[in-house]
Design an enzyme around this catalytic site. Structure first.
Site, PDB file in Angstrom:
ATOM      1  N   ASP A  66       0.840  -1.202   0.000  1.00  0.00           N
ATOM      2  CA  ASP A  66       0.000   0.000   0.000  1.00  0.00           C
ATOM      3  C   ASP A  66       0.877   1.255   0.000  1.00  0.00           C
ATOM      4  OD1 ASP A  66       0.889  -0.176   2.590  1.00  0.00           O
ATOM      5  OD2 ASP A  66      -1.102  -0.148   3.520  1.00  0.00           O
ATOM      6  N   SER A  67       2.200   1.062  -0.026  1.00  0.00           N
ATOM      7  CA  SER A  67       3.115   2.193  -0.264  1.00  0.00           C
ATOM      8  C   SER A  67       2.869   2.771  -1.661  1.00  0.00           C
ATOM      9  CB  SER A  67       4.572   1.750  -0.117  1.00  0.00           C
ATOM     10  OG  SER A  67       4.816   0.567  -0.853  1.00  0.00           O
TER      11      SER A  67
ATOM     12  N   ASP B  16      -1.054  -6.141  -0.217  1.00  0.00           N
ATOM     13  CA  ASP B  16      -1.509  -5.512   1.027  1.00  0.00           C
ATOM     14  C   ASP B  16      -3.013  -5.331   1.047  1.00  0.00           C
ATOM     15  OD1 ASP B  16       0.564  -5.031   2.824  1.00  0.00           O
ATOM     16  OD2 ASP B  16       1.197  -3.187   1.818  1.00  0.00           O
TER      17      ASP B  16
ATOM     18  N   LYS C 289      -1.323  -9.412   2.840  1.00  0.00           N
ATOM     19  CA  LYS C 289      -0.577  -8.960   4.019  1.00  0.00           C
ATOM     20  C   LYS C 289      -1.457  -8.000   4.817  1.00  0.00           C
ATOM     21  CE  LYS C 289       3.173  -6.064   3.787  1.00  0.00           C
ATOM     22  NZ  LYS C 289       2.733  -4.866   4.527  1.00  0.00           N
TER      23      LYS C 289
ATOM     24  N   GLU D  54      -1.591  -5.620   8.596  1.00  0.00           N
ATOM     25  CA  GLU D  54      -0.797  -5.017   9.661  1.00  0.00           C
ATOM     26  C   GLU D  54      -1.461  -5.263  11.017  1.00  0.00           C
ATOM     27  OE1 GLU D  54      -0.071  -0.872   8.882  1.00  0.00           O
ATOM     28  OE2 GLU D  54       0.849  -1.281   6.924  1.00  0.00           O
TER      29      GLU D  54
ATOM     30  N   GLU E  59       9.034  -4.174  10.607  1.00  0.00           N
ATOM     31  CA  GLU E  59       9.487  -2.866  10.102  1.00  0.00           C
ATOM     32  C   GLU E  59      10.020  -1.987  11.225  1.00  0.00           C
ATOM     33  OE1 GLU E  59       6.746  -1.016   7.382  1.00  0.00           O
ATOM     34  OE2 GLU E  59       7.835   0.886   7.394  1.00  0.00           O
TER      35      GLU E  59
HETATM   36  O1  KIV Z   1       3.556  -1.140   1.614  1.00  0.00           O
HETATM   37  C1  KIV Z   1       4.749  -1.472   1.685  1.00  0.00           C
HETATM   38  O2  KIV Z   1       5.568  -1.144   0.815  1.00  0.00           O
HETATM   39  C2  KIV Z   1       5.183  -2.250   2.839  1.00  0.00           C
HETATM   40  C3  KIV Z   1       6.653  -2.436   3.005  1.00  0.00           C
HETATM   41  C4  KIV Z   1       7.249  -1.212   3.601  1.00  0.00           C
HETATM   42  C5  KIV Z   1       6.982  -3.640   3.784  1.00  0.00           C
HETATM   43  O3  KIV Z   1       4.394  -2.689   3.603  1.00  0.00           O
END
Ligand code: KIV
Length: 272
Positions: A52-53, A91, A121, A123, A190
């Site tokens: 989600d980056s 994510d 994924k 969190e 992280e």
């Molecule tokens: O969204 C992302 O890029 C991440 C990484 C920083 C692990 O979760």
């Protein structure tokens, strides 16, 4: 020179656990589009994270919070089309799994069905236990994410190193054990102290993949725009840059502009 201990034709969640067992470190990078993912996959990166980056590096938001489930599915679909070998993890974005376990499962199913990604994924630890159970019970592989969890940035108030205090470190250790016990196949850790990250990696049998978590973990992940030097204003200590694309691209764009302005592009050979 190849440093892989075994050739994996396709990387699966099981391959990652085997890599940990065999002492082979796992290489993971983010990607959000077809062209980049094709290069990343061809280079032999084990896991591609559709993170989600994307909210930051693709859409220009300050945080990861605004990206939607539909937008994540769009990015993931483009990445999946490019892949021959890597495991694709997607994510679940903020707001798609925190309110209740049924919604979490619905979101995970949409990702798996509509994008063709191989895993999701999420969190968090104990607080999202019921959602994790539902998703895992549906046969969807889950990667956990502990330590600095950017979807909670407004709770933390800062992007500094997490779990420096005893109480938070203890919670992190018990969350990692819980994620393994529930059936997650790996955990991203992280921005936590290297000593703590090593302790966590040694306490569980699933791989721990670090970002700013030191060298004692089972693999590393970086955001692709950061490691390529495109986000040149972002300089955390953990980031190693493998290229300076900001410089290279700026030069290419300036050269192109100059060639157009000076009428040297296109040449006689570059026209029909
Ligand atoms: O969204 C992302 O890029 C991440 C990484 C920083 C692990 O979760």
């Amino acid at each position: 020179m190849s440093v892989a201990k075994k050739e994996y034709k396709r990387v699966t969640t099981k391959s990652l656990v085997d890599m940990k067992k065999n002492g082979e470190k796992i290489a993971m990078l983010t990607s959000y589009d077809y062209s980049m993912a094709k290069i990343v996959d061809g280079a032999g990166i084990d896991v591609i994270l559709v993170g989600d980056s994307a909210s930051n590096v693709m859409a220009g938001h300050e945080t990861t919070l605004p990206i939607t489930l539909d937008q994540m599915i769009y990015h993931a679909t483009s990445v999946v089309r490019a892949i021959n070998r890597a495991l694709v993890v997607v994510d679940l974005p903020f707001g798609s799994y925190q309110s209740d376990p049924k919604e979490a499962l619905r979101s995970a199913i949409r990702i798996m069905k509509e994008s063709g990604g191989h895993a999701v994924k999420l969190e968090g630890g104990k607080e999202i236990k019921e959602s994790l159970k539902r998703i895992l019970n549906a046969g969807i592989p889950v990667m956990g994410h502990l330590g600095l969890t950017p979807q909670s940035i407004y709770k933390f108030g800062t992007y500094t190193v997490r779990a420096k205090e005893e109480a938070e470190a203890e919670k992190l250790k018990s969350d990692a054990i819980l994620l393994e016990r529930l059936g997650c196949f790996a955990i991203v850790l992280e921005k936590v102290p290297a000593k703590l990250a090593k302790e966590v990696a040694e306490s569980i049998s699933i791989p721990v993949i670090g970002i700013g978590a030191g060298k004692g973990v089972d693999g590393q992940v970086l955001v692709i725009h950061d490691m390529l030097g495109m986000t040149h204003e972002f300089n955390p200590r953990f980031l190693r840059r493998y290229a300076d694309l900001h410089k290279e691209m700026t030069k290419a764009f300036k050269d192109y502009r100059d060639d157009v302005k000076s009428k040297s592009f296109p040449s006689d050979d570059e026209q029909y």
